[in-house]
Enzyme design. Structure first.
Site, mmCIF file in Angstrom:
data_model
loop_
_atom_site.group_PDB
_atom_site.id
_atom_site.type_symbol
_atom_site.label_atom_id
_atom_site.label_comp_id
_atom_site.label_asym_id
_atom_site.label_seq_id
_atom_site.Cartn_x
_atom_site.Cartn_y
_atom_site.Cartn_z
ATOM 1 N N HIS A 1 0.876 -1.188 0.000
ATOM 2 C CA HIS A 1 0.000 0.000 0.000
ATOM 3 C C HIS A 1 0.908 1.231 0.000
ATOM 4 O O HIS A 1 1.754 1.366 -0.876
ATOM 5 C CB HIS A 1 -0.889 -0.116 1.258
ATOM 6 C CG HIS A 1 -2.084 0.774 1.310
ATOM 7 N ND1 HIS A 1 -2.475 1.591 0.288
ATOM 8 C CD2 HIS A 1 -3.011 0.973 2.308
ATOM 9 C CE1 HIS A 1 -3.578 2.250 0.643
ATOM 10 N NE2 HIS A 1 -3.918 1.896 1.874
ATOM 11 N N HIS B 1 -2.052 -1.910 -9.852
ATOM 12 C CA HIS B 1 -3.060 -1.339 -8.959
ATOM 13 C C HIS B 1 -4.309 -2.197 -9.047
ATOM 14 O O HIS B 1 -4.638 -2.709 -10.106
ATOM 15 C CB HIS B 1 -3.383 0.104 -9.388
ATOM 16 C CG HIS B 1 -4.004 0.896 -8.298
ATOM 17 N ND1 HIS B 1 -5.354 0.860 -8.037
ATOM 18 C CD2 HIS B 1 -3.451 1.723 -7.372
ATOM 19 C CE1 HIS B 1 -5.604 1.634 -7.006
ATOM 20 N NE2 HIS B 1 -4.468 2.160 -6.570
ATOM 21 N N ASP C 1 3.052 5.693 -6.505
ATOM 22 C CA ASP C 1 4.278 5.541 -5.726
ATOM 23 C C ASP C 1 5.536 5.427 -6.585
ATOM 24 O O ASP C 1 6.641 5.480 -6.068
ATOM 25 C CB ASP C 1 4.175 4.298 -4.827
ATOM 26 C CG ASP C 1 3.140 4.511 -3.737
ATOM 27 O OD1 ASP C 1 3.121 5.613 -3.178
ATOM 28 O OD2 ASP C 1 2.362 3.590 -3.460
HETATM 29 N N1 CMC Z 1 5.152 -6.511 -10.450
HETATM 30 C C1 CMC Z 1 5.052 -7.706 -11.065
HETATM 31 N N2 CMC Z 1 3.912 -8.399 -11.180
HETATM 32 C C2 CMC Z 1 2.814 -7.841 -10.645
HETATM 33 C C3 CMC Z 1 2.837 -6.602 -9.986
HETATM 34 C C4 CMC Z 1 4.068 -5.931 -9.909
HETATM 35 N N3 CMC Z 1 4.156 -4.749 -9.309
HETATM 36 N N4 CMC Z 1 1.606 -6.310 -9.530
HETATM 37 C C5 CMC Z 1 0.826 -7.325 -9.898
HETATM 38 N N5 CMC Z 1 1.554 -8.263 -10.579
HETATM 39 C C6 CMC Z 1 1.057 -9.504 -11.181
HETATM 40 C C7 CMC Z 1 0.675 -10.519 -10.124
HETATM 41 O O1 CMC Z 1 1.774 -11.340 -9.812
HETATM 42 C C8 CMC Z 1 -0.435 -11.245 -10.806
HETATM 43 O O2 CMC Z 1 0.144 -12.116 -11.764
HETATM 44 P P1 CMC Z 1 -0.531 -13.564 -12.084
HETATM 45 O O3 CMC Z 1 -1.861 -13.219 -12.691
HETATM 46 O O4 CMC Z 1 0.415 -14.222 -12.998
HETATM 47 O O5 CMC Z 1 -0.666 -14.248 -10.749
HETATM 48 C C9 CMC Z 1 -1.177 -10.166 -11.580
HETATM 49 O O6 CMC Z 1 -0.187 -9.172 -11.842
HETATM 50 C C10 CMC Z 1 -2.341 -9.550 -10.820
HETATM 51 O O7 CMC Z 1 -1.853 -9.029 -9.593
HETATM 52 P P2 CMC Z 1 -2.580 -9.136 -8.203
HETATM 53 O O8 CMC Z 1 -1.548 -9.236 -7.135
HETATM 54 O O9 CMC Z 1 -3.644 -10.198 -8.264
HETATM 55 O O10 CMC Z 1 -3.299 -7.716 -8.162
HETATM 56 P P3 CMC Z 1 -3.930 -7.029 -6.906
HETATM 57 O O11 CMC Z 1 -4.993 -6.142 -7.419
HETATM 58 O O12 CMC Z 1 -4.285 -8.015 -5.863
HETATM 59 O O13 CMC Z 1 -2.701 -6.171 -6.320
HETATM 60 C C11 CMC Z 1 -1.165 -4.430 -5.947
HETATM 61 C C12 CMC Z 1 -2.519 -4.803 -6.532
HETATM 62 C C13 CMC Z 1 -1.022 -2.912 -5.956
HETATM 63 C C14 CMC Z 1 -1.097 -4.886 -4.473
HETATM 64 C C15 CMC Z 1 -0.034 -5.098 -6.765
HETATM 65 O O14 CMC Z 1 -0.098 -4.636 -8.116
HETATM 66 C C16 CMC Z 1 1.336 -4.841 -6.182
HETATM 67 O O15 CMC Z 1 1.744 -5.570 -5.280
HETATM 68 N N6 CMC Z 1 2.101 -3.811 -6.703
HETATM 69 C C17 CMC Z 1 3.387 -3.471 -6.131
HETATM 70 C C18 CMC Z 1 3.218 -2.670 -4.855
HETATM 71 C C19 CMC Z 1 2.756 -1.266 -5.134
HETATM 72 O O16 CMC Z 1 3.275 -0.560 -5.973
HETATM 73 N N7 CMC Z 1 1.764 -0.826 -4.342
HETATM 74 C C20 CMC Z 1 1.225 0.544 -4.395
HETATM 75 C C21 CMC Z 1 -0.167 0.577 -4.910
HETATM 76 S S1 CMC Z 1 -0.761 2.215 -5.324
HETATM 77 C C22 CMC Z 1 -0.758 3.139 -3.865
HETATM 78 C C23 CMC Z 1 -1.480 2.559 -2.713
HETATM 79 O O17 CMC Z 1 -2.410 1.766 -2.829
HETATM 80 O O18 CMC Z 1 -1.134 2.914 -1.615
#
Ligand code: CMC
Length: 436
Positions: A268, A307, A363
């Site tokens: 987050h 996201h 971020d």
């Molecule tokens: N790098 C590589 N792969 C990714 C990333 C990433 N940053 N984010 C998602 N994926 C992949 C994930 O592994 C999954 O792949 P597969 O379908 O093969 O299993 C697919 O994309 C879908 O991801 P998810 O984890 O199911 O998506 P989610 O909606 O649950 O998670 C997220 C969203 C923001 C937690 C995630 O994208 C993430 O961990 N990003 C990195 C951390 C980050 O930058 N967070 C800040 C978010 S914006 C500000 C805030 O919210 O505070």
């Protein structure tokens, strides 16, 4: 049959049910009537991580994640970032309308005159270890304000609520600045009421022996814009924590400390700090392809990318990219920017990221800008928390005034044992759980 309904056939019983559809949504409780027999509890939905569940009605922030749209109270974020100050946007989020000149003047005066921390709070913060993470200090001190303002527990009194809201918006920069000064071992700087919200924050962070701190106007405006961009983002993890804890009628200081705790996580608001660590680890532009390969092979994530809602470029990231150019003209270019731009270029051309619709989020660039302005990475999430305090409080007000809201209490699917026979101590075999 009414148009706005959904007909469900339960194949277990052959029974048909009609449930109303409102705002593209059915009420989960409409499913409870669907039973296989009189002893059946009724149908529930299973939605870990709230992938497809609305938990409230809200008129504060609108996001269209596919189109990359973000609006506060109907106003596009791009317009607010360009034309407003952070406190003007705070007023908009909390009261629903932009303030006129007189309203803004009174609002700014009120916030400015609540920036001082009680000396007991200052002493409390002096007790933290010298190297405590600022986010830990921020969360604990916001929670501790609950002991300084016990009247905040009366959350049903609108005037009392507004008093605590003004206090919180006024005091979070002071807590943030004090946590920074504590880390670097400098004495606390008291607020200066002649300065704007961000100038005063910079004064409390960086004033040394000069009689009056003068902030660079480009940097204080850039910080103001960053605060506007982070002020609210509808039902994210931290806001959900604010609403969930607030639904127990907990006071706003304790509720906000919970929201800030959620924000601290690396998935987050903690992601901005992680982006900087990642850029440090990559080191040079040439190492970017190898790093991307590592991520695609399942070793870690590209921090600052992806996201839950945006499946397009995060509009906030675009504004930060634009604003950072003005900051770099003052501070000099942060060399990490080149690595970030290369990461973005390669990732946006890559099938892995395209297929999953992973774009830079807020971020990705904010940390590079914060670092250029002089903030250490450990402070980045605290900056996010200062701004988001406004959104948390607007969402909390909405919750308290919403007659449909009750204490948040999800259901579960129980996967444990049925009732078991109790085993007396002398008959118990060694449990096959890992030794502690
Ligand atoms: N790098 C590589 N792969 C990714 C990333 C990433 N940053 N984010 C998602 N994926 C992949 C994930 O592994 C999954 O792949 P597969 O379908 O093969 O299993 C697919 O994309 C879908 O991801 P998810 O984890 O199911 O998506 P989610 O909606 O649950 O998670 C997220 C969203 C923001 C937690 C995630 O994208 C993430 O961990 N990003 C990195 C951390 C980050 O930058 N967070 C800040 C978010 S914006 C500000 C805030 O919210 O505070």
């Amino acid at each position: 049959m009414a148009e706005n309904t959904l007909t469900i056939t339960d194949n277990r019983t052959g029974q048909m049910y009609t449930v109303p559809v409102e705002n593209g949504t059915i009420r989960a409780m409409s499913l409870r009537q669907i039973k296989t027999g009189p002893d059946d509890f009724g149908l529930m939905t299973y939605d870990p991580a709230f992938m497809n569940t609305a938990s409230c009605r809200s008129s504060i922030t609108y996001i269209d994640g596919d189109k990359g749209i973000l609006r506060y109270r109907g106003y596009p974020i791009e317009v607010l970032a360009e034309r407003c100050t952070f406190l003007e946007v705070a007023y908009l989020l909390l009261f629903g309308e932009l303030p006129n000149q007189g309203e803004l003047k009174t609002w700014v005066y009120d916030i400015t005159h609540h920036t001082m921390l009680h000396e007991a709070t200052k002493k409390f913060m002096e007790g933290f270890r010298y190297d405590s993470h600022p986010m830990g200090m921020f969360v604990s001190t916001v929670a501790a304000l609950s002991s300084v303002y016990p009247e905040a527990r009366d959350i049903h009194d609108a005037e009392n609520r507004m008093h605590q809201i003004v206090r919180l918006i006024g005091k979070v920069p002071s807590i943030a600045a004090l946590s920074y000064r504590h880390n670097v071992g400098f004495p606390y700087v008291y607020p200066d009421n002649d300065l704007s919200y961000t100038e005063n924050f910079m004064n409390m962070l960086w004033r040394m022996v000069e009689p009056k701190y003068v902030a660079n106007p480009v940097l204080s405006r850039a910080l103001d814009i960053l605060f506007i961009l982070h002020a609210d983002h509808e039902q994210n993890c931290g806001t959900n924590a604010m609403r969930s804890v607030g639904s127990a009628q907990t006071d706003p200081y304790l509720s906000l400390a919970s929201a800030a705790s959620a924000l601290a996580g690396p998935l987050h608001g903690g992601a901005n700090e992680e982006v900087l660590k990642m850029l440090d680890e990559i080191g040079t532009k040439d190492n970017v392809p190898a790093f991307i390969k590592k991520v695609k092979d399942g070793h870690g994530k590209l921090m600052g990318f992806g996201h839950r809602i945006y499946k397009n470029y995060d509009p906030r990231a675009k504004i930060i990219k634009w604003s950072s150019e003005q900051v770099f003209e003052v501070t000099g270019r942060n060399p990490k920017l080149d690595i970030a731009l290369e990461l973005e270029r390669i990732a946006l051309e890559d099938d892995y990221f395209n297929k999953r619709k992973l774009y830079p989020n807020v971020d990705f660039y904010s940390g590079i800008m914060y670092q250029a302005m002089g903030f250490p990475p450990a402070m980045f999430t605290v900056l996010f928390a200062i701004a988001r305090t406004v959104g948390w409080l607007a969402q909390w007000q909405e919750l308290v005034n919403d007659p449909e809201q009750k204490i948040a209490r999800p259901r579960q699917i129980y996967t444990g044992y049925d009732q078991r026979e109790f085993i007396p101590m002398e008959k118990r075999a060694a449990a096959s759980v890992p030794a502690r």
